[in-house]
Scaffold this active site. Sequence first.
Site, short mmCIF file in Angstrom:
data_model
loop_
_atom_site.label_atom_id
_atom_site.label_comp_id
_atom_site.label_asym_id
_atom_site.label_seq_id
_atom_site.Cartn_x
_atom_site.Cartn_y
_atom_site.Cartn_z
N GLY A 170 8.77 -21.48 24.99
CA GLY A 170 9.68 -21.14 24.08
C GLY A 170 10.33 -19.33 24.16
N THR A 171 8.77 -18.84 24.32
CA THR A 171 9.38 -17.32 24.30
C THR A 171 9.93 -17.06 25.25
OG1 THR A 171 6.77 -16.38 24.06
CG2 THR A 171 8.35 -14.86 24.70
N ASN A 204 6.31 -20.75 11.94
CA ASN A 204 5.17 -20.97 12.70
C ASN A 204 3.94 -20.45 12.04
OD1 ASN A 204 6.69 -18.86 13.38
ND2 ASN A 204 4.79 -18.22 14.11
N GLN A 246 8.67 -25.41 17.15
CA GLN A 246 7.83 -25.89 15.70
C GLN A 246 8.48 -27.02 15.18
OE1 GLN A 246 4.33 -24.89 14.70
NE2 GLN A 246 4.68 -23.17 16.21
N SER A 255 9.78 -25.77 22.96
CA SER A 255 8.75 -25.88 23.88
C SER A 255 7.22 -27.34 23.70
CB SER A 255 7.18 -24.47 23.80
OG SER A 255 6.25 -24.13 24.54
N HIS A 314 4.54 -28.26 24.69
CA HIS A 314 2.85 -28.19 23.91
C HIS A 314 3.17 -28.67 22.79
CE1 HIS A 314 3.40 -23.80 23.54
NE2 HIS A 314 2.33 -24.24 22.92
N THR A 372 11.38 -21.22 41.83
CA THR A 372 10.77 -22.70 42.07
C THR A 372 10.53 -23.04 40.73
OG1 THR A 372 10.46 -22.30 44.43
CG2 THR A 372 9.40 -24.38 42.69
N CYS A 427 -0.57 -16.69 17.97
CA CYS A 427 -0.07 -15.73 19.09
C CYS A 427 -0.04 -14.47 19.05
CB CYS A 427 1.60 -15.69 19.16
SG CYS A 427 2.19 -17.49 19.79
#
Length: 366
Positions: free
Chosen positions: A50-51, A130, A158, A178, A180, A216, A304
């Site tokens: 996400g960042t 978040n 989120q 993101s 995860h 890659t 974070c």
Amino acid sequence: MLPYFYYDYGNPSSIHPLGRRAREAVERAREQVAQLINCQPNEVIFTSGGTEADNLAILGVAGANVSKGRHVITSQIEHHAVLEACRNLERNGFEVTYLEVDPFGIVAPENVRDAIRPDTILVSIMTANNVIGTIEPVAEIGAICQKLGVLFHTDAVQAVGHLPIDVERSDIDLMSLSAHKFYGPKGVGALYARGSVALSPIIFGGGQEEGLRSGTENVPAIVGMGAAAEIARYESAGEEFCLRKMSRDLIAGIMTSVPGSRLNGHPDKRLPGNVNVSIEGMEGEYLSGELAKRGICVSTGSACSSATHEAPYVLLATGLDRDLANCSIRLSLGKHTTDEDIKRAVQTLSEIVQKVRAESEVYSRW
């Protein structure tokens, strides 16, 4: 994911069979992500998370549209990935407007409209916060931006996989996600970018991802993200219903069992699995440590930034005083959370707070 670690380990840019099978897996995952958010597969750009997606959206739009203007609008409660990208723009001659939020953490659509200027090139407002879980009026903001001809980006990290999101219906031009956050692997994410949006790359090299994200591709992680997206597409509605019930039970239990507790964020317009509370006189860092000793993992602020020992800036932006902001913890629920987990968390938290207050004259009034 496992076959792409062991057998089909080819480079997706190669033309030999191993490479072709890897490319097919990447493109299948691109379709799965696109179906989750209702966009075209070629509008999905895979990133490291996400960042990077936030950075590519903000810096990419700025770089490609600098001739049109140097003004960006965001909010005071965005994730650091958005805020730091905006501060980078400010260091390079751009002007950024940081909109205030109400006590629940909501950005008023009319404030977005009023802040838009002829030189505004981008509005970036998150879908859900978040820290406190508040859901923003993204569709209303998107409609305003579409009407006024300004690109709209939303950090939906989120929310994707937990709330129904349709980029077409909400007039979203760019959206970060993101893997995860919806049970996929860490280290992979994506940026949705409407086909008509001009972007400048921020990573240079071999020109992968249509030249917008060189390097890659991480094939196993991308495959995992695609699989997680497909599962979320079918299961998220039922999961949302269960999580909302358990969240209500958790909030009610804390409010009843722990005097001096306060819910942060909007009481209803919030992520189904987010509960953020402040408990008067109980530092969040201390509570987090004591709960961890008993096998219950919570965070202070966002994961974070929890190691920085600073008051959550999101809570301060809602008007919460610094002492109460420092007394906040965030409890996150997921598809594996049970009713028994909720009862245990409430009981354990109550016991810790009662013990500390019983040993302190300051809290004898409790």
